[in-house]
Write an enzyme that holds these catalytic residues in place. Structure first.
Site, PDB file in Angstrom:
ATOM      1  N   GLU A 117     -47.716  20.749 -17.538  1.00  0.00           N
ATOM      2  CA  GLU A 117     -46.739  20.288 -16.552  1.00  0.00           C
ATOM      3  C   GLU A 117     -47.269  20.453 -15.130  1.00  0.00           C
ATOM      4  O   GLU A 117     -47.239  19.534 -14.324  1.00  0.00           O
ATOM      5  CB  GLU A 117     -45.441  21.092 -16.721  1.00  0.00           C
TER       6      GLU A 117
ATOM      7  N   GLN B 110     -36.075  19.452 -21.683  1.00  0.00           N
ATOM      8  CA  GLN B 110     -36.752  20.748 -21.630  1.00  0.00           C
ATOM      9  C   GLN B 110     -35.711  21.844 -21.455  1.00  0.00           C
ATOM     10  O   GLN B 110     -34.913  21.780 -20.520  1.00  0.00           O
ATOM     11  CB  GLN B 110     -37.702  20.732 -20.438  1.00  0.00           C
ATOM     12  N   GLY B 111     -35.712  22.820 -22.332  1.00  0.00           N
ATOM     13  CA  GLY B 111     -34.691  23.869 -22.278  1.00  0.00           C
ATOM     14  C   GLY B 111     -35.269  25.246 -22.015  1.00  0.00           C
ATOM     15  O   GLY B 111     -35.279  26.098 -22.907  1.00  0.00           O
TER      16      GLY B 111
ATOM     17  N   SER C 208     -33.121  18.316 -17.422  1.00  0.00           N
ATOM     18  CA  SER C 208     -33.247  16.965 -16.863  1.00  0.00           C
ATOM     19  C   SER C 208     -33.056  15.926 -17.967  1.00  0.00           C
ATOM     20  O   SER C 208     -33.671  16.045 -19.032  1.00  0.00           O
ATOM     21  CB  SER C 208     -34.635  16.761 -16.245  1.00  0.00           C
TER      22      SER C 208
ATOM     23  N   ASN D  19     -42.340  27.232  -6.069  1.00  0.00           N
ATOM     24  CA  ASN D  19     -43.638  27.489  -5.439  1.00  0.00           C
ATOM     25  C   ASN D  19     -43.817  28.961  -5.075  1.00  0.00           C
ATOM     26  O   ASN D  19     -44.945  29.457  -5.033  1.00  0.00           O
ATOM     27  CB  ASN D  19     -43.806  26.584  -4.214  1.00  0.00           C
ATOM     28  N   GLU D  20     -42.698  29.660  -4.864  1.00  0.00           N
ATOM     29  CA  GLU D  20     -42.830  31.105  -4.601  1.00  0.00           C
ATOM     30  C   GLU D  20     -43.415  31.788  -5.845  1.00  0.00           C
ATOM     31  O   GLU D  20     -44.303  32.644  -5.752  1.00  0.00           O
ATOM     32  CB  GLU D  20     -41.461  31.735  -4.269  1.00  0.00           C
TER      33      GLU D  20
ATOM     34  N   SER E 247     -34.491  26.896 -18.644  1.00  0.00           N
ATOM     35  CA  SER E 247     -33.570  27.607 -17.750  1.00  0.00           C
ATOM     36  C   SER E 247     -32.259  27.982 -18.423  1.00  0.00           C
ATOM     37  O   SER E 247     -31.727  27.234 -19.251  1.00  0.00           O
ATOM     38  CB  SER E 247     -33.256  26.742 -16.530  1.00  0.00           C
TER      39      SER E 247
HETATM   40  C1  LIG Z   1     -34.925  18.440 -10.136  1.00  0.00           C
HETATM   41  C2  LIG Z   1     -34.939  19.617 -11.056  1.00  0.00           C
HETATM   42  C3  LIG Z   1     -35.172  19.440 -12.414  1.00  0.00           C
HETATM   43  C4  LIG Z   1     -35.145  20.522 -13.293  1.00  0.00           C
HETATM   44  N1  LIG Z   1     -35.309  20.270 -14.633  1.00  0.00           N
HETATM   45  C5  LIG Z   1     -35.273  21.318 -15.496  1.00  0.00           C
HETATM   46  C6  LIG Z   1     -35.403  21.081 -16.913  1.00  0.00           C
HETATM   47  O1  LIG Z   1     -35.529  19.931 -17.352  1.00  0.00           O
HETATM   48  N2  LIG Z   1     -35.338  22.129 -17.752  1.00  0.00           N
HETATM   49  C7  LIG Z   1     -35.181  23.423 -17.297  1.00  0.00           C
HETATM   50  O2  LIG Z   1     -35.179  24.326 -18.117  1.00  0.00           O
HETATM   51  N3  LIG Z   1     -35.037  23.680 -15.971  1.00  0.00           N
HETATM   52  C8  LIG Z   1     -35.083  22.661 -15.059  1.00  0.00           C
HETATM   53  N4  LIG Z   1     -34.920  22.890 -13.710  1.00  0.00           N
HETATM   54  C9  LIG Z   1     -34.617  24.264 -13.261  1.00  0.00           C
HETATM   55  C10 LIG Z   1     -35.783  24.936 -12.561  1.00  0.00           C
HETATM   56  O3  LIG Z   1     -36.792  25.259 -13.462  1.00  0.00           O
HETATM   57  C11 LIG Z   1     -35.201  26.178 -11.858  1.00  0.00           C
HETATM   58  O4  LIG Z   1     -34.307  25.728 -10.860  1.00  0.00           O
HETATM   59  C12 LIG Z   1     -36.291  27.025 -11.241  1.00  0.00           C
HETATM   60  O5  LIG Z   1     -37.103  27.606 -12.221  1.00  0.00           O
HETATM   61  C13 LIG Z   1     -35.690  28.137 -10.345  1.00  0.00           C
HETATM   62  O6  LIG Z   1     -34.731  28.863 -11.046  1.00  0.00           O
HETATM   63  P1  LIG Z   1     -33.272  29.110 -10.416  1.00  0.00           P
HETATM   64  O7  LIG Z   1     -32.737  27.792  -9.994  1.00  0.00           O
HETATM   65  O8  LIG Z   1     -32.501  29.909 -11.385  1.00  0.00           O
HETATM   66  O9  LIG Z   1     -33.540  29.945  -9.069  1.00  0.00           O
HETATM   67  P2  LIG Z   1     -33.805  31.499  -8.953  1.00  0.00           P
HETATM   68  O10 LIG Z   1     -34.747  31.919 -10.023  1.00  0.00           O
HETATM   69  O11 LIG Z   1     -32.497  32.193  -8.849  1.00  0.00           O
HETATM   70  O12 LIG Z   1     -34.566  31.575  -7.569  1.00  0.00           O
HETATM   71  C14 LIG Z   1     -33.890  31.467  -6.309  1.00  0.00           C
HETATM   72  C15 LIG Z   1     -34.920  31.606  -5.208  1.00  0.00           C
HETATM   73  O13 LIG Z   1     -35.538  32.920  -5.262  1.00  0.00           O
HETATM   74  C16 LIG Z   1     -36.943  32.808  -5.346  1.00  0.00           C
HETATM   75  N5  LIG Z   1     -37.480  33.856  -6.212  1.00  0.00           N
HETATM   76  C17 LIG Z   1     -36.985  34.248  -7.419  1.00  0.00           C
HETATM   77  N6  LIG Z   1     -37.753  35.212  -7.946  1.00  0.00           N
HETATM   78  C18 LIG Z   1     -38.767  35.427  -7.072  1.00  0.00           C
HETATM   79  C19 LIG Z   1     -39.904  36.305  -7.064  1.00  0.00           C
HETATM   80  N7  LIG Z   1     -40.168  37.139  -8.082  1.00  0.00           N
HETATM   81  N8  LIG Z   1     -40.749  36.245  -5.996  1.00  0.00           N
HETATM   82  C20 LIG Z   1     -40.520  35.389  -4.964  1.00  0.00           C
HETATM   83  N9  LIG Z   1     -39.452  34.550  -4.927  1.00  0.00           N
HETATM   84  C21 LIG Z   1     -38.591  34.565  -5.964  1.00  0.00           C
HETATM   85  C22 LIG Z   1     -37.193  31.436  -5.958  1.00  0.00           C
HETATM   86  O14 LIG Z   1     -38.474  30.946  -5.615  1.00  0.00           O
HETATM   87  C23 LIG Z   1     -36.077  30.610  -5.323  1.00  0.00           C
HETATM   88  O15 LIG Z   1     -36.452  30.196  -4.036  1.00  0.00           O
HETATM   89  C24 LIG Z   1     -34.927  21.835 -12.807  1.00  0.00           C
HETATM   90  C25 LIG Z   1     -34.720  22.034 -11.428  1.00  0.00           C
HETATM   91  C26 LIG Z   1     -34.714  20.948 -10.562  1.00  0.00           C
HETATM   92  C27 LIG Z   1     -34.477  21.193  -9.091  1.00  0.00           C
END
Ligand SMILES: Cc1cc2nc3c(=O)[nH]c(=O)nc-3n(C[C@H](O)[C@H](O)[C@H](O)COP(=O)(O)OP(=O)(O)OC[C@H]3O[C@@H](n4cnc5c(N)ncnc54)[C@H](O)[C@@H]3O)c2cc1C
Length: 395
Positions: free
Chosen positions: A243, A125-126, A160, A378-379, A128
């Protein structure tokens, strides 16, 4: 709502149970986030597919069994009951597959679904990118039209099992002047295409399935587009609905964990270990919550079978299952006391009368901690609930 199973559904359950008893590997497979484990899981998927069990609710023509979603829930219950391997192609069969079923052309269904069912093609899945996680509408990777191809440039991350997968589905900016969720398009990218570089991301636990994907003038046929150009956000929201709201985490997974927790409690007590009273309440709550999640999912499926769609309420679901998973594992670790810290491979972590498979709880706990992050944090789900379900003003 009628909560009894029909004779046909009972027969289906028995058939699934018998096949799984005959075919599930006796020993757990190595993690599918390692190269060897990935291969072993792909082989298991081939076997499932040969038995006709890879994706029971799909039409037979696409590698399914022609069953419905209620039978899929029954199959999932039997799958977890049998202790069968995790689904290495979960991004394909549970997320992209249903999306292709909804948005794909007949040619795309025939091209992609059977090879997905057999896991001849495993999907990553792409969504991020380094600057687009929670804020997915900030996607910068471009896919610019050049005749009957898109020329793709940019970087995806956190894919992933991307290190071993064959294909990647994702959102790309087809209109470079567009902003936010306008001008995005859903495209299917072969990971072996020229211009695509997959780089594994080393993890603390030594596994290497996670990957970042670099796209440098990669040429992808326009025929690989799912849905209309510029309508990718709508298509991706359907994928996210499957999902969060139904397929990625079926209730059987949590009912199975809850049963293991009840067993752990009983065995701990039988071994004469003193248990603090609040743990009893926590084990009971875990079991009740897992059952409640199952009933809610049966309700969702009944609604879908009656022609309904999954909407923003999938965010409620995602918060519920991810927090339940963390809570159940925390309760298990508290029951295990100091033994909870043993890794699965530690000699003392092996099955004993009182604590079968101690290390599995720690592994499960570490993975459960990621639940509130992946599939949209979850946020963010709470923001969706506030704005779209409760109609509160935007924050
Ligand atoms: C085990 C695992 C598997 C994954 N697999 C994939 C995958 O296959 N493909 C893929 O594309 N991605 C994948 N991801 C990535 C995942 O989707 C992102 O980590 C997630 O969407 C959060 O993005 P970020 O890490 O950039 O954090 P950020 O977006 O930088 O967020 C950091 C923190 O700030 C909070 N935050 C940000 N914006 C807000 C807001 N507007 N209001 C309140 N809180 C906020 C977030 O909740 C978080 O706690 C995976 C992640 C994990 C942990």
């Amino acid at each position: 709502m009628d909560l009894t199973y029909t004779p046909e559904q009972e027969a289906f359950r028995q058939e699934a149970r018998a096949w799984l008893e005959d075919n599930v590997p006796a020993e757990p497979l190595e993690s599918f986030d390692t190269k060897a484990g990935f291969r072993a899981h792909r082989a298991w998927e081939r076997r499932l597919n040969a038995g006709g069990w890879a994706m029971v609710p799909w039409p037979v023509a696409y590698g399914g069994r022609g069953a419905d979603l209620l039978e899929w829930l029954i199959f999932e219950e039997e799958y977890y009951r049998a202790g069968a391997p995790g689904r290495v192609n979960q991004n394909g069969i549970f997320l992209l597959g249903p999306t292709i079923m909804e948005y794909g052309t007949p040619e795309q269904k025939a091209r992609y679904l059977p090879k997905m069912a057999s896991s001849e093609e495993v999907w990553a899945q792409g969504w991020s990118e380094p600057n687009a996680g929670s804020d997915m509408a900030a996607i910068q990777t471009t896919a610019v039209r050049d005749g009957d191809h898109y020329v793709v440039n940019g970087q995806k991350t956190w894919a992933s099992r991307g290190a071993f997968a064959d294909w990647l589905f994702g959102l790309f900016r087809t209109d470079p002047d567009s902003e936010r969720h306008r001008g995005l398009t859903f495209v299917l990218v072969p990971l072996d295409a020229p211009g695509v570089t997959v780089r594994p991301i080393a993890q603390l636990d030594g596994e290497t399935g996670f990957a970042e994907v670099f796209l440098d003038d990669a040429r992808v046929p326009v025929a690989n587009r799912l849905g209309e150009e510029g309508q990718g956000w709508k298509v991706a929201m359907a994928t996210a609905g499957f999902e969060r709201g139904l397929m990625l985490r079926s209730p059987a997974r949590f009912q199975h964990t809850a049963r293991r927790l009840v067993d752990l409690f009983a065995e701990t007590r039988a071994a004469g270990v003193e248990i603090e009273p609040s743990l009893r309440d926590d084990v009971t709550r875990a079991w009740i919550d897992a059952e409640a999640y199952a009933l809610t999912t049966y309700q969702t499926v009944s609604r879908l079978l009656a022609g309904g769609r999954i909407g923003a309420e999938s965010s409620l679901n995602k918060i519920f299952w991810s927090e339940l998973d963390v809570a159940m594992h925390e309760t298990a670790l508290r029951l295990l006391g100091s033994r909870a810290e043993l890794l699965a491979e530690a000699p003392d972590a092996a099955a004993s009368d009182a604590h079968p498979g101690v290390g599995r709880w720690l592994d499960g706990y570490l993975f459960a901690l990621a639940g509130p992050i992946y599939a949209g944090t979850n946020e963010i789900q709470r923001n969706v609930i506030a704005e779209r379900l409760l109609g509160l003003p935007r924050g």
